[in-house]
Design a protein around this motif. Structure first.
Motif, short mmCIF file in Angstrom:
data_model
loop_
_atom_site.label_atom_id
_atom_site.label_comp_id
_atom_site.label_asym_id
_atom_site.label_seq_id
_atom_site.Cartn_x
_atom_site.Cartn_y
_atom_site.Cartn_z
N ILE A 125 0.84 -1.21 0.00
CA ILE A 125 0.00 0.00 0.00
C ILE A 125 0.87 1.25 0.00
O ILE A 125 0.61 2.21 -0.73
N LEU A 126 1.92 1.24 0.80
CA LEU A 126 2.79 2.41 0.93
C LEU A 126 3.86 2.50 -0.16
O LEU A 126 4.57 3.49 -0.24
N GLY A 127 3.98 1.47 -0.99
CA GLY A 127 4.96 1.49 -2.08
C GLY A 127 6.40 1.46 -1.61
O GLY A 127 7.28 2.07 -2.21
N VAL A 128 6.66 0.71 -0.54
CA VAL A 128 7.98 0.69 0.08
C VAL A 128 9.07 0.24 -0.89
O VAL A 128 10.14 0.87 -0.97
N VAL A 129 8.83 -0.81 -1.65
CA VAL A 129 9.88 -1.33 -2.55
C VAL A 129 10.18 -0.30 -3.65
O VAL A 129 11.34 -0.03 -3.96
N SER A 130 9.14 0.31 -4.20
CA SER A 130 9.34 1.34 -5.23
C SER A 130 10.10 2.53 -4.68
O SER A 130 11.05 3.03 -5.30
N TYR A 131 9.67 2.99 -3.52
CA TYR A 131 10.34 4.14 -2.89
C TYR A 131 11.82 3.84 -2.66
O TYR A 131 12.69 4.65 -3.00
N ASN A 132 12.13 2.68 -2.08
CA ASN A 132 13.52 2.32 -1.81
C ASN A 132 14.33 2.21 -3.11
O ASN A 132 15.50 2.60 -3.15
N ALA A 133 13.71 1.67 -4.16
CA ALA A 133 14.41 1.53 -5.44
C ALA A 133 14.71 2.90 -6.05
O ALA A 133 15.82 3.14 -6.55
N VAL A 134 13.75 3.81 -6.02
CA VAL A 134 13.98 5.15 -6.56
C VAL A 134 15.06 5.87 -5.75
O VAL A 134 15.93 6.53 -6.33
N GLU A 135 15.02 5.72 -4.44
CA GLU A 135 16.05 6.34 -3.60
C GLU A 135 17.45 5.79 -3.94
O GLU A 135 18.42 6.53 -3.94
N ALA A 136 17.54 4.50 -4.21
CA ALA A 136 18.84 3.87 -4.47
C ALA A 136 19.34 4.08 -5.89
O ALA A 136 20.55 4.24 -6.10
N PHE A 137 18.44 4.06 -6.88
CA PHE A 137 18.88 4.03 -8.28
C PHE A 137 18.44 5.22 -9.12
O PHE A 137 18.85 5.36 -10.25
#
Length: 193
Positions: A125-137
């Motif tokens: 719901i919070l999009g944690v994986v997407s958020y972490n990926a954008v932050e990293a890459f």
């Protein structure tokens, strides 16, 4: 040196099935990061409460970077924690997303406990994986794909289309479940007991 095509998402979004289909379609080697870490002994312990291994993220990241250096072309990596990978070896990250109610059904069918289901659905719901990926890459390397009503083969073919330039999929965070979920759905998954 090879580049990593990362297939990521919370459990139940289809990572393993899509990554295997993608490997079959492209002929690129596949590394399922969690299994690889256990196989190579890159774990820091076992969490009895969650029933899963605690990964030594630094050691695993170094190992995967070395593996990428030894491969010509592309290597597919399936994971729910893409942010541990070195950005310079990652070409693209495809974050698989699933509608929270669809995801809950998938996880319930696995016989998972309520706490584990709720934690993973709330992460979706919070999009944690997407958020972490954008932050990293960076936003330009991250692509979200909704798997709610698509087969693993359809998703893999879509990814191949993006790689070949035949499918125009905008990078970045595009899926937001919050505006379409009624409050009672959110309250259903915010309990971790």
């Amino acid at each position: 040196m090879g580049l990593l095509l990362v297939v990521a998402g919370v459990p139940g979004t289809g990572k393993t099935s899509v990554a295997r289909e993608l490997a079959s379609l492209t002929g690129f080697p596949l590394v399922e990061l969690g299994s690889y870490a256990v196989e190579k002994g890159l774990v820091a312990g076992f969490d009895a409460e969650t029933g899963s291994y605690v990964i030594d993220e630094d050691a695993l990241s170094r190992e995967v970077s070395a593996l990428a250096e030894s491969v010509e072309g592309r290597l597919i990596v399936s994971t729910h924690y893409p942010e541990i990978l070195e950005p310079d070896v990652v070409e693209k990250v495809f974050v698989l997303r699933a509608h929270p109610l669809v995801l809950a059904e998938r996880l319930e069918s696995r016989g998972w406990g309520r706490r584990k289901i709720n934690e993973n659905v709330m992460a979706e719901i919070l999009g944690v994986v997407s958020y972490n990926a954008v932050e990293a890459f960076g936003e330009g390397k991250v692509y979200e794909v909704d798997t709610s009503n698509a087969s693993p083969g359809e998703v893999a073919r879509l990814i191949v289309g993006v790689l070949e330039g035949r499918v125009n999929l905008a990078p970045g965070i595009r899926i937001d479940w919050l505006p379409i979920l009624p409050p009672e759905v959110l309250s259903r998954f915010d309990n971790y007991e």
